[in-house]
Design an enzyme around this catalytic site. Structure first.
Site, short mmCIF file in Angstrom:
data_model
loop_
_atom_site.label_atom_id
_atom_site.label_comp_id
_atom_site.label_asym_id
_atom_site.label_seq_id
_atom_site.Cartn_x
_atom_site.Cartn_y
_atom_site.Cartn_z
NE ARG A 120 -4.06 -1.16 0.46
CZ ARG A 120 -5.07 -1.38 1.27
NH1 ARG A 120 -4.91 -2.02 2.38
NH2 ARG A 120 -6.28 -0.94 0.98
CD GLN A 125 -2.58 6.34 -3.43
OE1 GLN A 125 -2.90 7.16 -4.28
NE2 GLN A 125 -2.36 6.66 -2.18
CG ASP A 128 -4.64 -0.76 -2.99
OD1 ASP A 128 -5.17 -1.86 -2.81
OD2 ASP A 128 -4.35 0.02 -2.07
CB SER A 131 -7.86 0.67 -2.41
OG SER A 131 -6.98 0.73 -1.33
CE1 TYR A 224 -4.01 -2.60 6.04
CE2 TYR A 224 -1.63 -2.41 5.93
CZ TYR A 224 -2.84 -2.64 5.31
OH TYR A 224 -2.88 -2.88 3.96
P1 NAD Z 1 -8.72 -2.36 6.86
O1 NAD Z 1 -9.73 -2.93 5.93
O2 NAD Z 1 -7.55 -3.19 7.27
O3 NAD Z 1 -9.49 -1.95 8.23
C1 NAD Z 1 -10.61 -1.10 8.21
C2 NAD Z 1 -10.52 -0.10 9.32
O4 NAD Z 1 -10.81 -0.72 10.57
C3 NAD Z 1 -9.14 0.55 9.49
O5 NAD Z 1 -9.26 1.94 9.28
C4 NAD Z 1 -8.76 0.19 10.93
O6 NAD Z 1 -8.03 1.22 11.56
C5 NAD Z 1 -10.11 -0.01 11.57
N1 NAD Z 1 -10.12 -0.80 12.82
C6 NAD Z 1 -9.42 -1.91 13.16
N2 NAD Z 1 -9.72 -2.30 14.42
C7 NAD Z 1 -10.64 -1.43 14.90
C8 NAD Z 1 -11.33 -1.31 16.13
N3 NAD Z 1 -11.14 -2.17 17.13
N4 NAD Z 1 -12.20 -0.29 16.28
C9 NAD Z 1 -12.41 0.60 15.27
N5 NAD Z 1 -11.79 0.55 14.08
C10 NAD Z 1 -10.91 -0.46 13.89
O7 NAD Z 1 -8.23 -0.94 6.37
P2 NAD Z 1 -7.95 -0.41 4.90
O8 NAD Z 1 -9.14 0.28 4.40
O9 NAD Z 1 -7.41 -1.52 4.08
O10 NAD Z 1 -6.83 0.68 5.18
C11 NAD Z 1 -5.71 0.38 6.01
C12 NAD Z 1 -4.61 1.42 5.89
O11 NAD Z 1 -4.02 1.39 4.60
C13 NAD Z 1 -5.05 2.85 6.10
O12 NAD Z 1 -4.02 3.51 6.81
C14 NAD Z 1 -5.15 3.42 4.73
O13 NAD Z 1 -5.00 4.82 4.69
C15 NAD Z 1 -3.97 2.71 4.09
N6 NAD Z 1 -4.08 2.65 2.64
C16 NAD Z 1 -3.02 3.11 1.89
C17 NAD Z 1 -3.07 3.05 0.51
C18 NAD Z 1 -1.93 3.52 -0.33
O14 NAD Z 1 -1.20 4.39 0.06
N7 NAD Z 1 -1.71 2.93 -1.48
C19 NAD Z 1 -4.18 2.52 -0.12
C20 NAD Z 1 -5.24 2.06 0.67
C21 NAD Z 1 -5.17 2.12 2.06
#
Ligand code: NAD
Length: 371
Positions: A120, A125, A128, A131, A224
């Protein structure tokens, strides 16, 4: 080189790995693209939309002829065994759930790239697929919540009186959660959201929603969340209960990489919700954030509807396929020259997404599971 697009065989899977526009782009890069008959049918891409590419009736013949096979859903052992030795396979694998497939790929010296392992990082991006498909899940979760609810989302001023807007609470403000917030807002709901990562506060507020600060923070590695301690879990549940009791629709999306979905909503919290309230548990795939969620089912518990949808992107098959196909194109095209796919192993995106190559399991966590 020949690249094959088989029809997906996983039960209920409507997506296709490549839509016609991406097939045209790959053909222009010099690849010969072969498409299985009706591969795009369930996503509403009829065979003739694929233009001049060769359509092949039989999946075995198609896969057996290809140098590269692209798929959406994880393959079965049989799909791998039909491939040429040393060919390339790209798609989702979820290898921890199918070590037999990994062993089959090892035996046939398949070079496999897992879309869920693409790092990520900013440069990746556009590739991805986690996403692109999560965003579809978030959008659809808000629509499902509105559909299952006995209340309107927007405020309505009518001759029959004024209707107050629904209150939607979103837990987990990652890619899916942020899209759920944006969609619920567009439908006119008042939205509140909560996440254990502090960076999400600003993102939630920028979408016009209120951030619920419950005082529990759990930043993990690589952006994460980490798993909460028992004490933190209790603190979170106590703080959450008061807010949840006022929600008309609750959308839960919380996930922790490599772990089952955290259980955030116990039975007692469900029983404290309003009659007719709805929970859409987007974490159902990993067991659910609500203790009562039954993955793949919609149940009612003491007047609260609990929906546990699976494979939501497949329900938005046309756009989900278009987005996935773009992700695949952006992943493959930097490594295609003169009609040949030659991955640059120095590129961290290639190195980190590679599951198997030349008889070896390259992904460490999978290797320790298999060997
Ligand atoms: P994910 O599907 O792993 O999790 C969903 C959300 O659940 C996360 O925001 C996490 O913080 C939250 N979560 C976990 N436990 C929790 C709890 N007990 N209570 C409340 N919330 C809780 O997440 P995702 O959508 O795949 O994104 C994960 C990370 O990756 C983020 O930091 C996002 O910004 C990053 N990301 C980066 C890129 C990139 O730069 N290419 C692309 C996508 C996502």
């Amino acid at each position: 080189m020949k690249l094959a697009v088989p029809k997906e065989t996983a039960p209920g899977e409507r997506r296709v790995a490549l839509d016609p526009s991406v097939v045209t782009k790959l053909t222009k890069l010099g690849l010969e693209v072969l498409v299985q008959k009706d591969a795009g049918g369930s996503a509403h891409f009829p065979d003739d939309a694929y233009g001049d590419v060769r359509m092949v009736d039989d999946a075995g013949a198609l896969i057996g002829e290809a140098d590269i096979v692209v798929r959406v859903a994880p393959p079965g052992v049989e799909d791998v065994e039909r491939m040429k030795d040393g060919a390339t396979l790209v798609g989702f694998f979820h290898a921890h759930k199918s070590t037999d497939v990994v062993k089959a790929m090892q035996a046939k010296k398949i070079t496999s790239f897992a879309m869920e392992l693409i790092p990520r990082i900013s440069r990746a991006q556009s590739m991805d697929a986690l996403s692109s498909q999560a965003a579809i899940g978030g959008y659809k979760a808000a629509i499902m919540g509105a559909d299952l609810s006995c209340r309107f989302f927007p405020m309505l001023t009518t001759a029959a009186g004024t209707i107050r807007p629904s209150k939607v609470i979103v837990i987990g403000a990652g890619v899916a959660g942020l899209q759920a917030i944006a969609t619920a807002r567009r439908l006119g709901a008042m939205v509140e959201a909560y996440d254990v990562r502090s960076a999400t506060k600003e993102q939630v507020e920028s979408l016009g929603a209120k951030f619920l600060d419950l005082g529990v923070k759990a930043e993990g590695e690589g952006g994460y969340a980490r798993e909460l301690t028992d004490e933190e879990k209790q603190q979170q549940q106590e703080a959450l209960a008061g807010f949840i009791s006022k929600a008309d629709v609750l959308i839960t999306t919380a996930a922790i990489p490599g772990r089952p979905s955290p259980k955030l909503i116990p039975e007692s919290m469900v029983e404290g919700m309003k009659p007719g309230a709805v929970i859409v548990d987007l974490a159902a795939e990993g067991g659910g954030n609500c203790e009562l969620t039954k993955p793949g089912e919609t149940i009612e518990h003491k007047g609260v509807i609990i929906h546990g949808p699976l494979n939501i992107p497949s329900q938005v098959a046309l756009h989900a396929s278009e987005m996935y196909a773009k992700n695949l194109l952006n992943f493959l095209s930097p490594h295609i020259a003169e009609g040949e796919f030659k991955p640059d192993w120095e590129d961290e995106i290639i190195a980190k997404s590679c599951l198997t190559h030349d008889g070896e399991i390259k992904h460490e966590a999978t290797r320790s599971l298999v060997e």
